[in-house]
Design an enzyme around this catalytic site. Structure first.
Site, PDB file in Angstrom:
ATOM      1  N   ASP A   1     124.312  44.587  17.620  1.00 46.99           N
ATOM      2  CA  ASP A   1     124.165  45.127  16.269  1.00 46.99           C
ATOM      3  C   ASP A   1     124.608  46.581  16.214  1.00 46.99           C
ATOM      4  O   ASP A   1     125.250  47.011  15.247  1.00 46.99           O
ATOM      5  CB  ASP A   1     122.728  44.971  15.775  1.00 46.99           C
ATOM      6  CG  ASP A   1     121.687  45.614  16.691  1.00 46.99           C
ATOM      7  OD1 ASP A   1     122.006  45.911  17.857  1.00 46.99           O
ATOM      8  OD2 ASP A   1     120.535  45.811  16.247  1.00 46.99           O
ATOM      9  N   TYR A   2     124.297  47.345  17.253  1.00 46.98           N
ATOM     10  CA  TYR A   2     124.678  48.757  17.290  1.00 46.98           C
ATOM     11  C   TYR A   2     126.196  48.914  17.288  1.00 46.98           C
ATOM     12  O   TYR A   2     126.743  49.687  16.493  1.00 46.98           O
ATOM     13  CB  TYR A   2     124.073  49.409  18.538  1.00 46.98           C
ATOM     14  CG  TYR A   2     124.427  50.873  18.697  1.00 46.98           C
ATOM     15  CD1 TYR A   2     123.768  51.841  17.954  1.00 46.98           C
ATOM     16  CD2 TYR A   2     125.396  51.281  19.603  1.00 46.98           C
ATOM     17  CE1 TYR A   2     124.071  53.192  18.098  1.00 46.98           C
ATOM     18  CE2 TYR A   2     125.707  52.629  19.755  1.00 46.98           C
ATOM     19  CZ  TYR A   2     125.043  53.569  19.003  1.00 46.98           C
ATOM     20  OH  TYR A   2     125.356  54.897  19.144  1.00 46.98           O
ATOM     21  N   ALA A   3     126.878  48.179  18.186  1.00 47.52           N
ATOM     22  CA  ALA A   3     128.333  48.289  18.269  1.00 47.52           C
ATOM     23  C   ALA A   3     128.985  47.887  16.951  1.00 47.52           C
ATOM     24  O   ALA A   3     129.897  48.560  16.463  1.00 47.52           O
ATOM     25  CB  ALA A   3     128.864  47.431  19.416  1.00 47.52           C
TER      26      ALA A   3
END
Length: 261
Positions: A146-148
């Protein structure tokens, strides 16, 4: 000068109460900027503002109405979209709430702050919108799906904004920053396979590079520069590309990694 001279300019930093945001505030003030700190933690925002002699506000940048209210009447020369979170969970471990918040803070908040503050820059035909993205926005990272993806979105947002500004022949500029892991506590437990090659970065030197880029008018900053070589290598066969990612300490399980917002 193509960039923005910080002396005498007003700089607004989201997530400025701690980590890289606080370091950006301190260094911008040293260069003569008037600093405004936004943070959802009022005590952290106040401490930073007191340190730099600036203003502060408790702002949840995921709330578009709250952002518009806090921005009302503000004339800002440099907006630094720095607020960020990372869950540090495998895709099947992350909850819907965690995934949504990651995108709301890391991607959507940049839309709300820019919509609120860009009109003033356009009226003066002067300003810069800075997005603190991540090297994870250049290539996928294990245990940070999700961060990437949210940082890819942040980079796409900034590049598209730049295209809009160029089409309008505006002198307002953009800068997207893609640093490797920074030692701010967000990436506790991350280790690299070759620590002497790509050590965990310190926030002070990164902040210096970001502010230098603002003043010089750069439009993209990758820290350290050697990370630039990774995205073009996607043309390699997947197995060979995985070897490259392992070499840089990017694509591995990071069993000890604990994310933090």
């Amino acid at each position: 000068m193509k960039g923005i001279l910080l002396a005498g300019s007003t700089v607004l930093i989201t997530g400025g109460g701690s980590g890289l945001g606080r370091e950006l505030a301190v260094q911008a003030a040293r260069r003569g900027a008037r600093v405004i700190v936004w943070d959802r933690d009022p005590e952290a925002a106040r401490r930073t503002a007191d340190t730099v002699g600036g203003d502060w506000a408790e702002v949840d940048v995921t709330d578009a109405a709250q952002v518009r209210s806090a921005a009302s009447g503000r004339a800002v020369d440099v907006l630094i979209n720095n607020a960020g979170v990372v869950t540090g969970k495998l895709l099947l471990e992350a909850s819907e709430e965690q995934i949504r918040r990651t995108f709301e803070v890391n991607t959507l908040a940049g839309f709300w702050t820019t919509q609120a503050l860009l009109p003033g820059m356009l009226d003066r035909d002067r300003g810069m919108v800075v997005t603190i993205a991540s090297a994870a926005g250049l290539v996928g990272v294990a245990k940070q799906t999700d961060y990437a993806a949210s940082k890819w979105g942040a980079i796409g947002f900034t590049e598209s904004l730049r295209a809009e500004l160029r089409s309008a022949r505006s002198r307002v500029r953009t800068l997207v920053v893609a640093p490797y892991y920074i030692n701010t506590g967000m990436f506790e437990g991350v280790t690299t396979r070759f620590p002497l090659l790509l050590p965990i970065l310190r926030p002070g030197p990164v902040a210096t590079k970001v502010l230098n880029a603002v003043e010089s008018g750069r439009q993209q900053l990758v820290v350290p520069p050697m990370v630039r070589v990774v995205p073009p290598l996607r043309i390699l066969p997947p197995a060979a590309f995985d070897v490259v990612l392992d070499f840089f300490g990017i694509n591995h399980t990071m069993d000890g990694f604990v994310g933090r917002g």
